[in-house]
Design an enzyme around this catalytic site. Structure first.
Site, PDB file in Angstrom:
ATOM      1  N   LYS A   5     -93.109  50.757 134.641  1.00 21.92           N
ATOM      2  CA  LYS A   5     -91.924  51.533 135.426  1.00 21.92           C
ATOM      3  C   LYS A   5     -91.928  52.601 134.858  1.00 21.92           C
ATOM      4  CE  LYS A   5     -88.661  49.365 132.403  1.00 21.92           C
ATOM      5  NZ  LYS A   5     -89.295  47.999 131.508  1.00 21.92           N
ATOM      6  N   ASP A  64     -89.431  54.697 130.407  1.00 23.15           N
ATOM      7  CA  ASP A  64     -89.925  54.034 131.571  1.00 23.15           C
ATOM      8  C   ASP A  64     -88.804  53.475 132.537  1.00 23.15           C
ATOM      9  OD1 ASP A  64     -88.858  51.904 129.857  1.00 23.15           O
ATOM     10  OD2 ASP A  64     -90.705  51.010 129.922  1.00 23.15           O
ATOM     11  N   ARG A  65     -87.447  53.708 132.017  1.00 19.39           N
ATOM     12  CA  ARG A  65     -86.309  53.251 132.852  1.00 19.39           C
ATOM     13  C   ARG A  65     -85.589  54.469 133.525  1.00 19.39           C
ATOM     14  NH1 ARG A  65     -82.863  48.527 129.988  1.00 19.39           N
ATOM     15  NH2 ARG A  65     -84.802  47.299 129.282  1.00 19.39           N
ATOM     16  N   ASP A  74     -84.760  56.118 129.263  1.00 17.86           N
ATOM     17  CA  ASP A  74     -84.416  55.678 128.111  1.00 17.86           C
ATOM     18  C   ASP A  74     -85.697  55.895 126.925  1.00 17.86           C
ATOM     19  OD1 ASP A  74     -86.962  54.452 128.963  1.00 17.86           O
ATOM     20  OD2 ASP A  74     -86.659  52.426 128.249  1.00 17.86           O
TER      21      ASP A  74
HETATM   22  C1  VG1 Z   1     -85.378  43.610 129.305  1.00 19.98           C
HETATM   23  C2  VG1 Z   1     -85.095  43.663 130.589  1.00 19.98           C
HETATM   24  C3  VG1 Z   1     -86.325  43.811 131.495  1.00 19.98           C
HETATM   25  C4  VG1 Z   1     -87.390  44.691 130.936  1.00 19.98           C
HETATM   26  C5  VG1 Z   1     -87.568  44.623 129.498  1.00 19.98           C
HETATM   27  C6  VG1 Z   1     -88.290  45.757 128.871  1.00 19.98           C
HETATM   28  O1  VG1 Z   1     -86.069  42.504 128.875  1.00 19.98           O
HETATM   29  O2  VG1 Z   1     -84.301  42.666 131.079  1.00 19.98           O
HETATM   30  O3  VG1 Z   1     -86.235  43.737 132.990  1.00 19.98           O
HETATM   31  O4  VG1 Z   1     -88.584  44.619 131.680  1.00 19.98           O
HETATM   32  O5  VG1 Z   1     -86.425  44.795 128.708  1.00 19.98           O
HETATM   33  O6  VG1 Z   1     -87.981  47.077 129.320  1.00 19.98           O
HETATM   34  P1  VG1 Z   1     -85.255  41.236 128.116  1.00 19.98           P
HETATM   35  O7  VG1 Z   1     -86.339  40.285 128.009  1.00 19.98           O
HETATM   36  O8  VG1 Z   1     -84.507  41.600 126.868  1.00 19.98           O
HETATM   37  O9  VG1 Z   1     -84.225  40.963 129.215  1.00 19.98           O
HETATM   38  V1  VG1 Z   1     -88.117  48.317 128.347  1.00 19.98           V
HETATM   39  O10 VG1 Z   1     -87.286  49.754 128.824  1.00 19.98           O
HETATM   40  O11 VG1 Z   1     -87.987  47.606 126.949  1.00 19.98           O
HETATM   41  O12 VG1 Z   1     -89.903  48.686 128.031  1.00 19.98           O
HETATM   42 CO    CO Z   2     -88.406  51.382 128.177  1.00 16.74          CO
END
Ligand code: VG1
Ligand code: CO
Length: 542
Positions: free
Chosen positions: A375, A280-281, A276
């Site tokens: 992550k 981290d994804r 992403d």
């Molecule tokens: C989303 C995901 C969550 C993740 C977060 C940040 O949060 O569901 O699992 O940790 O994004 O990921 P939310 O509150 O929108 O469901 V990232 O890659 O933005 O650092």
């Molecule tokens: Co991210």
């Protein structure tokens, strides 16, 4: 020379699941970013003379905020700043740099998977000295600071040349522009069997990695192509662009559709992956088979011992509550601890620090381990490649073999984006009110066994987090979860997570949405999504 600039508070600087995220236009308002940065510094204690890491995912407005952050760090008394060349550091790389250089903490400028560009999103996140996202105690302190700010401090200095590796000074503070990839690549070499992966790639095993015009491009080019010998062109869309090429840097089946289509085609490579905006994804797709992130977590945990960094075995596994229970079965078999936390990586930090968990994961395409405190997209890709190299089987064989051994957790998430905030809150509020009366009720063949609003008691520091998502558990282990996103920047996003466990191997080949159809129907009956939101269908299904 330090300047003190008068300012007034903004009332919307409460950090969400992962830092403060807003539209770029909001961040561009006079003092908006500076206020939040000063609030971070005001909430910290004992950092005088120590080091701060600063980096971002390269999105629009990154460079401007980095210059302010560096000058403000100098004015607030830091002794040293480490900043990635070009202002770039992937989120996992920033976590590693903080740890490796024993920095006091770090500031990561990213809105992760949210779109970028002048009309897109921007974000600021503070990470603590263990390299991980600040826990709620600190984000709450930062928020309190934002509401009473009257001024911020900034050094009156020229901009730092971010494009030249080297050292310079702002007053008493040293600024070091570092290679964003080097430390991280070295860490990956320690964890994985690069020789085995090199041999796999030399044997004709074809991979494609889609960096989605985001931050992992330079990392993937260096590690996958240069160090591991993947064929030139294996890494696609590898130049980070401020607007991610106009795309949404979210590696899911909607926004990484081109990769998905390629992997389902007759001439598909053997392994496809994407990351992403901030790296981290991870999205993992084998030839002809999409691996759900929840399954990927379970598979990585079950096979991690094949990588040198994890040969000793795992201390435990942790997953966020909405993530499927596939990993729980692996932990049970391995006889190791299993932890269920609220959504967001900040809740894994204590478990990793205490040595209770080695591998963590979330259904939202995030997996990682105790090598950093974030992550880590490329880490997951490399662990997959290490496992594929050692097992000599295809992704399809490994995944279906895993299902045969453990059973299959059918899993899907339905997102309703940019819903009216009041409507979304009414939906959740109404569900919450009805929780006590739900157990025992039946919808078709499904009977509700339990219903609650998830709350988490951190086993390490005893802190408690309430209202982390509504769970509806059915007899037989199927489950629905409802929660509101904490990363969106427009309206509310309702997330519905649907899971069904199927032990019967003869029933492992059903299309996911079909396998979950009765639960999806039950979700509508129980929550009234159409009635509350006026939406006939989800915006995104992953
Ligand atoms: C989303 C995901 C969550 C993740 C977060 C940040 O949060 O569901 O699992 O940790 O994004 O990921 P939310 O509150 O929108 O469901 V990232 O890659 O933005 O650092
Ligand atoms: Co991210």
């Amino acid at each position: 020379m330090t300047q003190t600039i008068a300012t007034t508070p903004f009332d919307d600087q409460k950090p969400g699941t992962s830092g403060l995220r807003k539209k770029v236009k909001r961040f561009q308002q006079t003092n908006y970013a500076q206020n939040f940065l000063q609030a971070i510094f005001n909430s910290l204690e004992g950092f005088a003379g120590s080091a701060l890491v600063i980096g971002g995912d390269g999105r629009f407005y990154n460079r401007e905020v980095i210059q302010s952050a560096i000058k403000m760090a100098a004015a607030n008394g830091f002794g040293r700043v480490l900043v990635g060349k070009g202002g770039i550091l992937s989120t996992p790389a920033a976590s590693h740099v903080i740890r490796k250089h024993s920095a006091f903490g770090g500031i990561i400028l990213s809105a992760s998977h949210n779109p970028g560009g002048p009309d897109g999103d921007f974000g600021i996140k503070y990470n603590i000295g263990n390299g991980g996202p600040a826990p709620e105690k600190i984000t709450e302190a930062i928020f309190r600071q934002t509401s009473s700010l009257t001024s911020y401090r900034i050094a009156d200095a020229a901009d730092i040349d971010l494009d030249r590796i080297g050292t310079s000074d702002i007053g008493d503070m040293q600024v070091e522009v570092i290679d964003p990839v080097a430390d991280y690549a070295e860490l990956m070499q320690q964890l994985f069997d690069f020789d085995a992966i090199r041999a796999l790639l030399r044997s004709g095993f074809r991979i494609v990695f889609d960096a989605m015009h985001a931050v992992t491009g330079p990392y993937a080019k260096e590690i996958l192509e240069r160090q591991l010998g993947a064929a030139a062109g294996s890494v696609r869309n590898f130049v980070p662009e401020p607007d991610f090429g106009g795309h949404h840097p979210d590696p899911n089946l909607v926004h990484a559709k081109a990769l998905y289509d390629l992997m389902m085609s007759a001439d598909a490579p053997d392994f496809g992956a994407a990351s992403d905006g901030d790296g981290d994804r991870n999205l993992i797709i084998g030839k002809g088979i999409f691996v759900t992130p929840s399954d990927s977590l379970a598979l990585l945990a079950a096979n991690a011992h094949l990588a040198p960094g994890y040969a000793k075995g795992l201390a435990g596994i942790a997953r966020s509550m909405p993530t499927s229970a596939a990993a729980d079965r692996v932990a049970e078999k391995l006889g190791i601890g299993m932890f269920e936390t609220p959504t967001g990586w900040k809740f894994f930090g204590n478990l990793l620090d205490a040595g209770k968990a080695t591998i963590c994961g979330e259904e939202s395409a995030g997996t990682g381990s105790d090598h950093v405190r974030e992550k880590d997209g490329l880490w997951a890709v490399l662990l997959w490649l290490n496992i594929l190299a050692r097992r000599g089987e295809s992704v399809q064989e490994i995944v279906t073999g895993h299902w045969s051994e453990y059973g299959r957790n059918y899993y899907s998430r339905h997102d309703y984006e940019e819903v009216d905030i009041e409507a979304a809150e009414a939906l959740v509020g109404s569900l919450r009110k009805r929780l006590p009366e739900l157990p025992g009720q039946s919808i078709g063949d499904l009977t509700i066994a339990a219903a609650d609003d998830f709350s988490y008691l951190d086993p390490v520091d005893g802190s408690r987090s309430d209202h982390q998502g509504i769970r509806i558990l059915f007899d037989g282990g199927s489950r629905l979860v409802f929660r509101l996103s904490g990363t969106g920047t427009a309206g509310a996003t309702i997330r519905l997570y649907v899971e069904r466990y199927e032990p019967d191997t003869t029933r492992h080949g059903i299309e996911t949405q079909d396998a979950l159809a009765d639960l999806i129907g039950a979700a509508e009956k129980i929550a009234g999504i159409v009635k509350h939101t006026g939406r006939a269908a989800p915006t995104v299904i992953t």
